[in-house]
Structures are given as structure tokens and as C-alpha cells.
Motif scaffolding. Structure first.
Motif, PDB file in Angstrom:
ATOM      1  N   GLU A   1       0.822  -1.211   0.000  1.00 13.68           N
ATOM      2  CA  GLU A   1       0.000   0.000   0.000  1.00 13.68           C
ATOM      3  C   GLU A   1       0.855   1.261   0.000  1.00 13.68           C
ATOM      4  O   GLU A   1       1.913   1.325   0.619  1.00 13.68           O
ATOM      5  CB  GLU A   1      -0.911   0.014   1.236  1.00 13.68           C
ATOM      6  N   THR A   2       0.359   2.275  -0.701  1.00 11.46           N
ATOM      7  CA  THR A   2       1.032   3.574  -0.707  1.00 11.46           C
ATOM      8  C   THR A   2       0.919   4.204   0.672  1.00 11.46           C
ATOM      9  O   THR A   2      -0.175   4.259   1.236  1.00 11.46           O
ATOM     10  CB  THR A   2       0.376   4.508  -1.746  1.00 11.46           C
TER      11      THR A   2
ATOM     12  N   GLU B   1       4.118  14.357  -2.410  1.00 14.88           N
ATOM     13  CA  GLU B   1       4.857  13.154  -2.775  1.00 14.88           C
ATOM     14  C   GLU B   1       6.297  13.568  -3.085  1.00 14.88           C
ATOM     15  O   GLU B   1       6.530  14.592  -3.735  1.00 14.88           O
ATOM     16  CB  GLU B   1       4.235  12.480  -3.989  1.00 14.88           C
TER      17      GLU B   1
ATOM     18  N   ARG C   1       9.478   2.559  -5.478  1.00  8.56           N
ATOM     19  CA  ARG C   1       9.217   3.674  -6.392  1.00  8.56           C
ATOM     20  C   ARG C   1      10.394   3.938  -7.332  1.00  8.56           C
ATOM     21  O   ARG C   1      10.198   4.252  -8.508  1.00  8.56           O
ATOM     22  CB  ARG C   1       8.904   4.931  -5.589  1.00  8.56           C
TER      23      ARG C   1
ATOM     24  N   TRP D   1       8.750   1.560   0.417  1.00  2.00           N
ATOM     25  CA  TRP D   1       7.985   2.270  -0.605  1.00  2.00           C
ATOM     26  C   TRP D   1       8.910   3.065  -1.512  1.00  2.00           C
ATOM     27  O   TRP D   1       8.754   3.064  -2.732  1.00  2.00           O
ATOM     28  CB  TRP D   1       6.947   3.187   0.034  1.00  2.00           C
TER      29      TRP D   1
END
Length: 205
Positions: free
Chosen positions: A2-3, A12, A52, A48
Motif C-alpha cells: 500500500e502507498t 509526494e 518507487r 515504498w
């Protein structure tokens, strides 16, 4: 995976360093400002970010997240923050032109992580490859990238943004880039100059 949910007002994280190690160094957004935010303040954030920027696949990140017991990830977070500080010190010294005859600041930490990364990788099609089974494994590509950057010809292109403390790799042909991103700091500077010119014109009329 999950983000992660960001606090209100936090953007962001832009990825503008032009090199994996410098992008890792820049994982604290607005480091000297009122909206300072550490995007790898916890292990989920580290995974994360790694996902990314392409270090991990979704499968890698999910597998590591299942192993993310606090007693195992707390030392990894400390090592991650030490590595980030070391990259900022070493690459910052290069960018600021303060590299002399002394040992590069942060070099001991960088050398340690890079050595560990080499010890854990396999060479596949002339590229280092990791299995990403250990909770600390996302740090290995970063450490090796920092070593390769600082010991290679691209080190001469490391710069510090004229508008913020972030580091970036100047890949322009004439080496004249001044901003981490024209859309971020460059636009802000253009606006400040525009306002200053308007004010100066009013003063002289």
C-alpha cells in the motif's frame, strides 16, 4: 504494497537527483523548512521509496514487509539514516568544492555498505543482482551506487541546488544546471526575480 498516507500538506517526494545515491540523500523533503518530512522515517517508507525508484519489485517489497518485525527493522532504519547522512556529507563535500587531501567525510559508512553489497550480490549479464531476502537488502544498491558515483568521473558533476539543500547530478551538456528541478526551485527563483523586478520598477517611477 500500500502507498503510505502522507500528512496533510506534505507532497509526494520528487525524485530529481539523477542518481540512485543522490535520490536517497534527498529523501528528507524541505529539510530546512517548515514542511520538513522524512520519507524514510520508518521501514515501510524505506520499502515504498525502494519500490518507487525501481530497487524492489512489488513482490520483493511485500516479502520484506512480512519480515518487518520492529526488532529486525530498527537497526536497518538506523543504518539507512547513517547511509543517507554519509552520502550527504561525501557528495556534499564534492558539490561544495571542499574535497581536499583528507579522507572524504562519510567514507567509512559508504565503504562498509558498498562492501556488504558486493559481498551479497551475483553478477548477472555484467550487472549486480540481489535476491532481496534480508531486511537490510534495499540499502545495498544505494551503497554501491554511492561508491560508484564518488569514485568515478561523474563525481565532478555532483552539484547542490541553488534553491534548496538537495544534491543532484548535472547532466546538462555545458554543466550549467543550477536547480534540483526547474519545476520546483527553478520556478520559485524565477518568480522571486519577477517580483523583485516589478518592485524595482515601481520604485523608479
Amino acid at each position: 504494497m500500500e502507498t503510505p498516507e502522507l500528512p496533510a500538506g506534505i507532497r509526494e517526494l520528487p525524485v530529481v537527483g539523477g542518481d540512485l545515491a543522490l535520490d536517497f540523500a534527498n529523501t528528507v523533503d524541505d529539510p530546512l523548512g517548515p514542511e520538513r518530512h522524512d520519507h524514510i522515517a520508518d521501514y515501510h517508507g524505506l520499502l515504498w521509496w525502494s519500490l518507487r525508484v525501481g530497487i524492489l519489485t512489488e513482490q520483493d517489497a511485500d516479502r520484506l514487509l512480512l519480515r518487518a518485525a520492529p526488532r529486525r527493522t530498527a537497526p536497518v532504519l538506523r543504518r539507512a539514516h547513517q547511509l543517507r547522512t554519509a552520502i550527504n556529507l561525501a557528495a556534499g563535500a564534492v558539490a561544495d568544492g571542499s574535497v581536499g587531501v583528507d579522507v572524504l567525510p562519510g567514507w567509512g559508512v559508504l565503504r562498509g555498505v558498498a562492501g556488504e553489497a558486493l559481498g551479497e550480490c551475483e553478477l548477472v549479464q555484467l550487472r549486480p543482482v540481489w535476491g532481496f531476502e534480508a531486511v537490510e537488502s534495499p540499502l545495498w544498491p544505494v551503497g554501491l551506487a554511492a561508491y560508484e558515483l564518488l569514485t568515478g568521473p561523474r563525481a565532478r558533476r555532483i552539484k547542490r541546488c541553488a534553491g534548496c539543500p538537495w544534491l543532484f547530478l548535472d547532466q546538462s551538456k555545458n554543466g550549467s544546471r543550477r536547480w534540483c528541478s526547474m519545476d520546483i526551485c527553478g520556478t520559485d527563483e524565477k518568480m522571486r526575480r519577477y517580483v523583485a523586478r516589478r518592485a524595482a520598477r515601481r520604485t523608479h517611477t
